[in-house]
Design a protein around this motif. Structure first.
Motif, short mmCIF file in Angstrom:
data_model
loop_
_atom_site.label_atom_id
_atom_site.label_comp_id
_atom_site.label_asym_id
_atom_site.label_seq_id
_atom_site.Cartn_x
_atom_site.Cartn_y
_atom_site.Cartn_z
N GLU A 205 0.82 -1.21 0.00
CA GLU A 205 0.00 0.00 0.00
C GLU A 205 0.86 1.26 0.00
O GLU A 205 0.54 2.25 -0.67
N LEU A 206 1.96 1.23 0.74
CA LEU A 206 2.85 2.40 0.75
C LEU A 206 3.50 2.62 -0.61
O LEU A 206 3.61 3.76 -1.08
N VAL A 207 3.93 1.55 -1.26
CA VAL A 207 4.52 1.69 -2.59
C VAL A 207 3.48 2.23 -3.57
O VAL A 207 3.78 3.10 -4.40
N THR A 208 2.27 1.70 -3.49
CA THR A 208 1.22 2.17 -4.39
C THR A 208 0.95 3.66 -4.18
O THR A 208 0.78 4.42 -5.14
N LEU A 209 0.92 4.08 -2.92
CA LEU A 209 0.73 5.51 -2.65
C LEU A 209 1.83 6.35 -3.29
O LEU A 209 1.57 7.43 -3.83
N SER A 210 3.05 5.84 -3.25
CA SER A 210 4.16 6.61 -3.82
C SER A 210 4.08 6.69 -5.34
O SER A 210 4.73 7.54 -5.95
N LEU A 211 3.30 5.80 -5.97
CA LEU A 211 3.20 5.79 -7.43
C LEU A 211 2.02 6.61 -7.96
O LEU A 211 1.91 6.82 -9.16
N VAL A 212 1.13 7.03 -7.07
CA VAL A 212 -0.02 7.83 -7.50
C VAL A 212 0.43 9.28 -7.60
O VAL A 212 0.50 9.99 -6.59
N LYS A 213 0.74 9.71 -8.82
CA LYS A 213 1.31 11.04 -9.01
C LYS A 213 0.38 11.99 -9.76
O LYS A 213 0.49 13.20 -9.60
N THR A 214 -0.49 11.48 -10.60
CA THR A 214 -1.31 12.34 -11.45
C THR A 214 -2.78 11.95 -11.32
O THR A 214 -3.12 10.93 -10.72
N THR A 215 -3.63 12.78 -11.90
CA THR A 215 -5.06 12.45 -11.90
C THR A 215 -5.33 11.19 -12.72
O THR A 215 -6.27 10.44 -12.42
N THR A 216 -4.51 10.95 -13.74
CA THR A 216 -4.66 9.70 -14.50
C THR A 216 -4.38 8.49 -13.62
O THR A 216 -5.08 7.48 -13.69
N ASP A 217 -3.36 8.61 -12.78
CA ASP A 217 -3.06 7.51 -11.85
C ASP A 217 -4.23 7.27 -10.90
O ASP A 217 -4.55 6.13 -10.56
N ARG A 218 -4.87 8.35 -10.48
CA ARG A 218 -6.03 8.19 -9.59
C ARG A 218 -7.19 7.49 -10.31
O ARG A 218 -7.89 6.67 -9.71
N ARG A 219 -7.38 7.84 -11.57
CA ARG A 219 -8.44 7.17 -12.33
C ARG A 219 -8.13 5.68 -12.48
O ARG A 219 -9.02 4.83 -12.37
N LEU A 220 -6.88 5.36 -12.75
CA LEU A 220 -6.48 3.96 -12.85
C LEU A 220 -6.73 3.24 -11.53
O LEU A 220 -7.22 2.10 -11.51
N LEU A 221 -6.39 3.90 -10.44
CA LEU A 221 -6.61 3.30 -9.12
C LEU A 221 -8.10 3.08 -8.88
O LEU A 221 -8.51 2.05 -8.33
N ARG A 222 -8.91 4.04 -9.32
CA ARG A 222 -10.36 3.89 -9.13
C ARG A 222 -10.90 2.72 -9.94
O ARG A 222 -11.77 1.97 -9.48
N ARG A 223 -10.37 2.53 -11.14
CA ARG A 223 -10.82 1.40 -11.97
C ARG A 223 -10.42 0.06 -11.37
O ARG A 223 -11.09 -0.95 -11.57
N LEU A 224 -9.32 0.05 -10.64
CA LEU A 224 -8.91 -1.19 -9.98
C LEU A 224 -9.90 -1.61 -8.90
O LEU A 224 -9.86 -2.74 -8.43
N GLY A 225 -10.79 -0.71 -8.51
CA GLY A 225 -11.83 -1.07 -7.56
C GLY A 225 -12.82 -2.08 -8.10
O GLY A 225 -13.63 -2.62 -7.34
N GLU A 226 -12.78 -2.34 -9.42
CA GLU A 226 -13.64 -3.36 -10.03
C GLU A 226 -12.84 -4.59 -10.44
O GLU A 226 -13.27 -5.38 -11.28
N HIS A 227 -11.69 -4.76 -9.84
CA HIS A 227 -10.80 -5.87 -10.17
C HIS A 227 -11.42 -7.20 -9.74
O HIS A 227 -12.18 -7.26 -8.75
N PRO A 228 -11.15 -8.31 -10.46
CA PRO A 228 -11.72 -9.60 -10.04
C PRO A 228 -11.20 -10.11 -8.71
O PRO A 228 -11.82 -10.97 -8.09
#
Length: 745
Positions: A435-458
Motif C-alpha cells: 500500500e505504501l509503494v502504491t501511494l508513492s506511485l499515485v502522481k497524477t489524476t490519470t493515476d487516480r483514475r487507474l486506481l479507481r478502476r482497480l476497484g472493479e478488479h476480479p
C-alpha cells in the motif's frame, strides 16, 4: 421395449401375414397393394393399435432374420409404423440403415436393377420422416438417435450417409424451444465429417436472435457440464464458437476462475484445468478473462503441490496474452513464473531455467522489459520472507520502497503495471509495504483514475486495498494537499495511524500494533547489525567490554525510539508506547572472567486495565574467539557448570553468543536448556560447536522484540528478582532494566 412384446394389432395381422408369405420375386409388385391396405388401416386405427404396431415394428427391425417382403414393408412404411409416442431407441438411425443395407443386398441378388431406385428414394424419405419426428418430440436424444452414423451439413440440411436428411429449419421449430435444440446441434459438432464450420455459423446466427436473459442460465449450466467433463476439449471449443454473447458474461468468468482456483488447490483433473484455462481466455473486454485465470494462479501458488497444473495454466495465459497491450498482466505472469521457478528449482525439476528464460523473452519486446523482470524477481525474493523469522527490518523496507519508486515512477506504463501488481500479488503479511509503494506511485489524476478502476478488479484483495488507499487520497484532497510518500519510518508510522483506512493488522505480540513491532525490530536490528559488523575490530576485548558496548548502543536506540514516538504526540496523536532502557554493572563485575559475563534483563510492563508484571531473564554472554587473521574458532567456549548454574537459578535462561557476520550480521540467542542439549549431543563439557549454535539460534533483535518484550520469556519469582538488587551478593555482572507502559485498549 420389452422383449417378445411384438404382437401385431388384430386389424393388421392379416396384412402382415401376406407380407411374410410373399415370395421375393413378387415383393416389388406387391408394394402398391400393401401401401393401400396400410393407408386404410392408418385412417381407422386407434391410438392403442398404433402403439402396438410401433412395438411390433421395432421388435422385428431390431433383431432377427427377416424376409425381403418384411424388410420392404417395414422400411418403406416405417414413417406410418414408428410413431414417437415413447423415448427413442438408442442408435435408431444406425439400426434402420443397417436393415436398409440388408434389404437392398437381398433384392439385388435376384434382380439388381428393376424398381430399386424408387424403393430406395421411398425408404430414405421414410427414414428421414422417422428421424425428424423423433427429434421434434425428443430433441434431447439427438446424439443417441443418430450415434454412429456419418453426418454432413451443407448450410441447411443434415445428411446421414448421404441418404437420410433432416431440415434444420423444420427441426428447430418455434423460438421458445430454440435454446435446447440449438444446444443439441452444438453437441453434434465433434461427430460431423463435413460442414462443421457451416453448422457452427448456423448455430451462432440463430443463437444471436435468442432472448439472452432467458437462455443464459441454461447455457451456463450446459457450459460448465462440458468444462468439468474430461475429454471434452473439442466440445468446449464448439460451444464457445456457437454462443458469441457468452464472451461478455462476467458471471461465467467469475465462476470459471473460482473453479480453476479450486482445481489448482485441490489437485483436480488436469484436463479440467486445461478446459477452464481455455474458457477464461475466451472472454472479451470488459470481462477480465485472463485476469480471472491469473487470479486463480495468484490465489493458489503451491508450496507442497505438483506444479504441472500451474505451469499449464501459465502457458495458456502466455498464449493469449499480448504484453504490449497489458504490461500489468505481463508483470504478474513474470512474478508467477519467478515463484514457480523457485519452487521447481527447490524440487530439482528439469527445464526450470529454460522456462524462466522463455517467460522473459516473451516480454522482451517491451521497452520496460528490464524493469518488469527486476520487479518480478525482487518481489519473488522479498515477499516470502515476511512470513518467516527473516522478515526485513523497517529501515530495509523503507530503502526497498525508495528503490522501487526510483525505478518505476518516471514512466506511466510502469506505474500502471506496478500499481495493479502490488495490490494484487503482495501477500497479507506484506500488505503495508504494497500500500505504501502504491501511494508513492499515485502522481497524477490519470493515476487516480487507474486506481479507481482497480476497484472493479476480479480479486477481492485488490478491491479492499484500493478502497483503503482511495479513502486516504480523498481525505488528502479535502485538506488541499497532495499525498506524499512518508520520508522516514516515523513519518510512515504517523501517516498510517492518521489514516484509519489503512489499518495494517494487529501485530504478533500483546502490543497489538504491527507498526510498533516493526519499529522496535528495526531499531534492535540496526544495533545488532552494527555490533556484529564491527566485531572483528573489537574481538580482542573481553566479554564485559563487548557487552558494555552493545548495551550502550541499545540504550541510545531506545532514546531514539522515544524521540520518534514523541513526535507523534507533537502532532496531536496519542503516544502508543512509553519505553525506557537502563543498565548498570553489578557488584560482581570486575576484570576479565574466563566463564563469560552474566546479564539479567528485568522487564517491567504496565498496561492499563490489562496487565502489570515484572519479570527477569538470565543471560550468559560468550564471545567467539579469533584464530589468526580472518579465522575463527570452530567452538564457543562455555563450561557445562555455567549452563547448569543458570538453569539452577531459573528456567528462563539464555546464552548470548557474540559473533562476527556469518550468513547475516547478528548475535545469537539460544535457550540455555537447548545449549545443554547440544553439549550433551557432542559429548563436550567445555564448549558448544559454532555450527550447532548458529543452526538453532535466534537473532538478538527478534528475541528482544518477540520473546522478551512479547512476554514469552521471563521469571517473576521473587527469589529471582531479588538478584537484581543493587546490594545483592552473587548477583549478575550487568542488570538491564526495561520498562514498558502502554495505554489500555
Amino acid at each position: 421395449m420389452l422383449p417378445g412384446n411384438d404382437t401385431w394389432p388384430e386389424s393388421l395381422q392379416a396384412l402382415y401375414e401376406q407380407v411374410v408369405a410373399a415370395p421375393r420375386e413378387a415383393v416389388l409388385s406387391a408394394r402398391t397393394q400393401w401401401a393401400e391396405q396400410l393407408g386404410a388401416w392408418v385412417q381407422r386405427a386407434s391410438l392403442d393399435e398404433r402403439e402396438m404396431a410401433r412395438v411390433a415394428t421395432w421388435a422385428r427391425l431390431e433383431a432377427g432374420p427377416r424376409s425381403a417382403g418384411e424388410l420392404v414393408f417395414l422400411l418403406s412404411h416405417c414413417g406410418e409404423l414408428l410413431w414417437p409416442y415413447s423415448e427413442a431407441p438408442d442408435q435408431l438411425l444406425q439400426r434402420l440403415l443397417s436393415r436398409q443395407v440388408q434389404l437392398f443386398q437381398g433384392l439385388k441378388t435376384g434382380d439388381p436393377d428393376e424398381g430399386l431406385a424408387p424403393l430406395a428414394r421411398q425408404v430414405s424419405a421414410e427414414l428421414s420422416k422417422v428421424v425428424l419426428r423423433y427429434l421434434k418430440r425428443h430433441p434431447e436424444a439427438l446424439l443417441s438417435l443418430v450415434g454412429g452414423v456419418g453426418c454432413t451439413f451443407d448450410g441447411r440440411v443434415l445428411r446421414f450417409q448421404e441418404a437420410v436428411e433432416v431440415d434444420l429449419k423444420v427441426f428447430l421449430g418455434p423460438e421458445k424451444r430454440l435454446t435446447g435444440r440449438l444446444d443439441q446441434l452444438r453437441m453434434l459438432l465433434p461427430h460431423l465429417r463435413e460442414g462443421r464450420y457451416k453448422l457452427m455459423a448456423f448455430i451462432r446466427e440463430r443463437a444471436a436472435k435468442l432472448p439472452w436473459r432467458e437462455c443464459r442460465d441454461i447455457l451456463e449450466e450446459k457450459l460448465f457440464q462440458v468444462v468439468t467433463a474430461p475429454d471434452s476439449r473439442g466440445e468446449l471449443r464448439g460451444f464457445l464458437g456457437c454462443y458469441a454473447k457468452g464472451k461478455g458474461e462476467a458471471r461465467w468468468c467469475t465462476r470459471a476462475s473460482l473453479l480453476l482456483s479450486r482445481n489448482l488447490e485441490e489437485g483436480g483433473p488436469l484436463a479440467v484445468a486445461e478446459n477452464l484455462s481455455e474458457l477464461l481466455a475466451y472472454f472479451e473486454a470488459p470481462v477480465p478473462g485472463l485476469r480471472g485465470a491469473l487470479q486463480a494462479l495468484v490465489a493458489s501458488l503451491p508450496e507442497d503441490l505438483a506444479l504441472d497444473r500451474h505451469r499449464l495454466v501459465a502457458d495458456k495465459c502466455w498464449e493469449h496474452l499480448k504484453p504490449q497491450e497489458d504490461p500489468g498482466l505481463a508483470l504478474v505472469l513474470l512474478w508467477v513464473e519467478e515463484r514457480l521457478f523457485r519452487l521447481a528449482l527447490r524440487r530439482g525439476l528439469e527445464d526450470v531455467f529454460e522456462r524462466r528464460n522463455r517467460a522473459r523473452e516473451r516480454v522482451g519486446i517491451l521497452p520496460v522489459a528490464e524493469a518488469l523482470s527486476w520487479l518480478a524477481e525482487e518481489c519473488a525474493d522479498l515477499w516470502p520472507r515476511f512470513e518467516t523469522e527473516r522478515r526485513p527490518g523497517a529501515d530495509e523496507l523503507a530503502a526497498w520502497r525508495k528503490e522501487v519508486t526510483r525505478r518505476v515512477v518516471k514512466k506511466p506504463v510502469l506505474r500502471k503495471a506496478a500499481m495493479e501488481f502490488f495490490l494484487w500479488c503482495a501477500p497479507d503479511a506484506a500488505a503495508s509495504e504494497a500500500e505504501l509503494v502504491t501511494l508513492s506511485l499515485v502522481k497524477t489524476t490519470t493515476d487516480r483514475r487507474l486506481l479507481r478502476r482497480l476497484g472493479e478488479h476480479p480479486s477481492t484483495r485488490v478491491r479492499f486495498r484500493v478502497r483503503a488507499i482511495h479513502a486516504w487520497l480523498e481525505a488528502g484532497a479535502e485538506q488541499g494537499t497532495e499525498p506524499q510518500t512518508p520520508a522516514t519510518l516515523t513519518g510512515a508510522l504517523r501517516h498510517l495511524r492518521a489514516s484509519g483506512a489503512m489499518t495494517l493488522g494487529g501485530g504478533r505480540t500483546w502490543l497489538r500494533d504491527r507498526d510498533l513491532e516493526e519499529l522496535l525490530l528495526g531499531a534492535f536490528s540496526r544495533v545488532e547489525r552494527d555490533f556484529s559488523a564491527r566485531y572483528p575490530q573489537h574481538c580482542r576485548e573481553d566479554e564485559a567490554q563487548l557487552v558494555t558496548r552493545l548495551l550502550e548502543d541499545l540504550r541510545h536506540e531506545f532514546e531514539s525510539i522515544r524521540s520518534d514516538l514523541g513526535l507523534l504526540l507533537s502532532q496531536g496523536q496519542p503516544v502508543p508506547l512509553e519505553l525506557d532502557l537502563r543498565f548498570r554493572q553489578g557488584l560482581a563485575s570486575g576484570g576479565p572472567r574466563p566463564s563469560g559475563v552474566e546479564l539479567m534483563f528485568v522487564l517491567s510492563v504496565e498496561v492499563d486495565a490489562f496487565l502489570k508484571t515484572r519479570r527477569a531473564v538470565l543471560v550468559r554472554a560468550r564471545k567467539l574467539e579469533p584464530w589468526g587473521e580472518g579465522q575463527w574458532a570452530p567452538n564457543l567456549r562455555l563450561g557445562r557448570e555455567q549452563v547448569d548454574g543458570l538453569l539452577g537459578l531459573s528456567e528462563s535462561a539464555y546464552c548470548l553468543f557474540l559473533v562476527p557476520p556469518s550468513l547475516r550480521a547478528e548475535c545469537w540467542m539460544v535457550p540455555a536448556r537447548l545449549v545443554r542439549g547440544l553439549m550433551e549431543a557432542q559429548g563436550s563439557l567445555s564448549s558448544v560447536s559454532r555450527e550447532g549454535a548458529q543452526r538453532v539460534a535466534r537473532s538478538l533483535a527478534q528475541w528482544m522484540t518477540y520473546d522478551l518484550l512479547g512476554l514469552w520469556s521471563g521469571d517473576d519469582r521473587p527469589a529471582v528478582l531479588e538478584r537484581a538488587g543493587e546490594n545483592a551478593e552473587g548477583g549478575p555482572d550487568f542488570v538491564v532494566e526495561i520498562s514498558v507502559r502502554k495505554g489500555g485498549k
